[in-house]
Design a protein around this motif. Structure first.
Motif, short mmCIF file in Angstrom:
data_model
loop_
_atom_site.label_atom_id
_atom_site.label_comp_id
_atom_site.label_asym_id
_atom_site.label_seq_id
_atom_site.Cartn_x
_atom_site.Cartn_y
_atom_site.Cartn_z
N SER A 279 0.83 -1.21 0.00
CA SER A 279 0.00 0.00 0.00
C SER A 279 0.86 1.26 0.00
N PHE B 68 2.08 2.16 -3.51
CA PHE B 68 1.09 2.85 -4.32
C PHE B 68 0.91 4.30 -3.89
N ASP C 26 3.67 6.35 -5.10
CA ASP C 26 3.57 6.56 -6.55
C ASP C 26 2.60 7.72 -6.83
N PRO D 157 -5.39 1.51 -1.65
CA PRO D 157 -4.08 1.13 -2.20
C PRO D 157 -3.80 -0.37 -2.15
N VAL E 120 -5.61 -2.07 -5.02
CA VAL E 120 -4.94 -1.82 -6.30
C VAL E 120 -3.71 -2.71 -6.46
N MET E 121 -2.88 -2.77 -5.41
CA MET E 121 -1.63 -3.52 -5.50
C MET E 121 -1.86 -5.03 -5.55
N SER F 144 -2.64 -4.45 -10.09
CA SER F 144 -1.30 -3.88 -10.22
C SER F 144 -0.91 -3.61 -11.68
N LYS G 83 -2.17 -0.22 -12.54
CA LYS G 83 -1.95 0.71 -11.42
C LYS G 83 -1.98 2.17 -11.86
N ILE H 106 -3.73 5.62 -10.22
CA ILE H 106 -2.98 6.83 -9.86
C ILE H 106 -3.64 8.03 -10.52
#
Length: 230
Positions: free
Chosen positions: A97, A100, A103, A204, A207-208, A212, A215, A219
């Motif tokens: 997490s 992400f 990022d 997060p 998403v990961m 992924s 991703k 973002i």
């Protein structure tokens, strides 16, 4: 007082007053983790040593590898050093997490710009763990059982009220998690009228773990939400 002073004071005084369901333990990194108070203090003094307004982003509750290791939400020890310039000796944690979130922060313009604009906290500012057969502890969310949600509810409300005494915008709150966390926060907001709007964004960890490969789309979704609700 600067917002850093307020956050540090808030974190140092966190205490869960409720009675927990059997098998569930409170995780308070500020009382349990060696050196975490010092790390957390360095971070907020570095990025929040002012009185400027911030927009609020709320996660679920602290996890062991992120704020459980540094005292700062979604910030593992690697990101604390590589991105924030604060070294932690003797402990290394890697939380997907956190990857992400940083990022997103990089895409936004970096830690200085991001933290001047946003303050990340959690719906429940203390974490929970569940003891598994064999003695292993795993992260446990405030909404994972109705009994825990009920036990945590007064603490959640009082903690949010305390943080909203600071220079935090009440126009919009960004919610990390589009499922149970968003549903809880939206229902709470209807009752308490904390914010004019709740904007759910994918968590997060989701998403990961599941998205992924795409991703960058998530973002972009975060950045678009930030632009639409300045």
């Amino acid at each position: 007082m600067t917002i850093a002073d307020q956050i540090i004071s808030f974190n140092s005084q966190l205490h869960f007053p409720g009675k927990l369901p059997a098998g569930i333990r409170v995780m308070n990194p500020f009382r349990e983790g060696p050196g975490i108070m010092d790390i957390m203090t360095q971070f907020y003094k570095k990025f929040y040593n002012d009185k400027q307004p911030r927009q609020l982003i709320l996660g679920i509750n602290p996890g062991r590898l992120g704020s459980g290791s540094t005292g700062v939400p979604f910030t593992d020890t690697k990101r604390m050093w590589d991105k924030c310039g604060i070294e932690i000796t003797g402990l290394k944690t890697h939380e997907p997490s956190s990857v992400f979130v940083y990022d997103v922060i990089d895409a936004y313009g970096g830690v200085k710009k991001f933290y001047q604009q946003f303050y990340i906290s959690s719906v429940c500012p203390l974490g929970f763990t569940s003891l598994q057969p064999g003695g292993k502890e795993i992260n446990y969310n405030y909404y994972d059982s109705a009994a825990l949600t009920k036990a945590a509810y007064p603490f959640i409300v009082s903690s949010l009220k305390a943080q909203l005494q600071w220079n935090i915008s009440r126009e919009v709150c960004y919610c990390m998690g589009t499922g149970k966390n968003a549903a809880f926060l939206q229902a709470l907001n209807e009752k308490e009228k904390f914010f004019r709007a709740i904007v759910p964004l994918e968590h997060p960890r989701f998403v990961m773990q599941y998205k992924s490969k795409t991703k960058s789309q998530y973002i972009d979704k975060y950045l678009t939400a930030f632009e639409e609700h300045p």
